[in-house]
Design an enzyme around this catalytic site. Structure first.
Site, PDB file in Angstrom:
ATOM      1  N   CYS A   1      -6.553   1.890   5.520  1.00  0.00           N
ATOM      2  CA  CYS A   1      -7.151   0.637   5.976  1.00  0.00           C
ATOM      3  C   CYS A   1      -6.589   0.277   7.361  1.00  0.00           C
ATOM      4  CB  CYS A   1      -6.839  -0.480   4.990  1.00  0.00           C
ATOM      5  SG  CYS A   1      -5.083  -0.950   4.957  1.00  0.00           S
TER       6      CYS A   1
ATOM      7  N   CYS B   1      -2.697  -0.144   7.383  1.00  0.00           N
ATOM      8  CA  CYS B   1      -1.977   1.120   7.269  1.00  0.00           C
ATOM      9  C   CYS B   1      -2.175   1.993   8.504  1.00  0.00           C
ATOM     10  CB  CYS B   1      -2.405   1.849   6.005  1.00  0.00           C
ATOM     11  SG  CYS B   1      -1.877   0.966   4.507  1.00  0.00           S
TER      12      CYS B   1
ATOM     13  N   GLU C   1       0.821   3.913   1.784  1.00  0.00           N
ATOM     14  CA  GLU C   1       1.230   4.371   3.113  1.00  0.00           C
ATOM     15  C   GLU C   1       2.400   3.552   3.650  1.00  0.00           C
ATOM     16  OE1 GLU C   1      -3.393   4.496   3.254  1.00  0.00           O
ATOM     17  OE2 GLU C   1      -1.843   3.428   2.134  1.00  0.00           O
TER      18      GLU C   1
ATOM     19  N   HIS D   1       0.854  -1.188   0.000  1.00  0.00           N
ATOM     20  CA  HIS D   1       0.000   0.000   0.000  1.00  0.00           C
ATOM     21  C   HIS D   1       0.892   1.240   0.000  1.00  0.00           C
ATOM     22  CE1 HIS D   1      -3.866  -1.948   1.794  1.00  0.00           C
ATOM     23  NE2 HIS D   1      -3.267  -2.752   0.947  1.00  0.00           N
TER      24      HIS D   1
END
Length: 141
Positions: free
Chosen positions: A76, A79, A48, A46
């Site tokens: 999410c 993260c 992040e 991801h």
């Protein structure tokens, strides 16, 4: 947030869900990233997570005290946990994610990092909408 949107557009161009992230410390960008889950075939790639890893490398440690994270989509659970563990001072996100978001869309999450929502929300959401519309037209996913 504009730089995060550009990162998201890069992800979209590569066929990944368009999410971009930028980490700033003392007014200076120290890391930026976009989703690369499809490209790297990894559930944890991801934007992040990658931005946090790059910021840690840049600062030479895992504590990102005094750093602010700008991300185009509400983080999410994974993260959000990484943001808290890295001790990021403030989170700024654009579009809400009512299905998988873990900052405000899940009110029982108990996310404790200072956060600000809806930053350039329309622009962030537009990148996501355009990406998924294009996928629907092609018959993907």
């Amino acid at each position: 947030m504009e730089l995060a949107i550009r990162e998201a557009e890069t992800a979209a161009g590569a066929g990944d869900i368009p999410v971009g992230a930028v980490i700033v410390k003392d007014g200076r960008v120290i890391a930026s990233a976009h989703n690369t889950r499809e490209a790297e075939r990894s559930a944890v790639r991801h934007a992040e997570i990658t931005a946090i890893e790059r910021a840690c490398e840049s600062l030479g440690g895992w504590r990102l005290d005094g750093c602010d994270l700008y991300v185009t989509l509400e983080p999410c659970m994974m993260c959000a946990g990484a943001i808290a563990q890295a001790r990021i001072r403030r989170l700024y996100f654009g579009a809400y994610d009512p299905e998988r978001g873990y900052v405000v869309s899940n009110p029982t999450a108990g996310f404790e990092t200072e956060y600000y929502c809806g930053i350039m929300e329309k622009e962030c959401a537009a990148v996501l909408s355009a990406f998924f519309e294009k996928m629907r037209q092609r018959g993907d996913r």
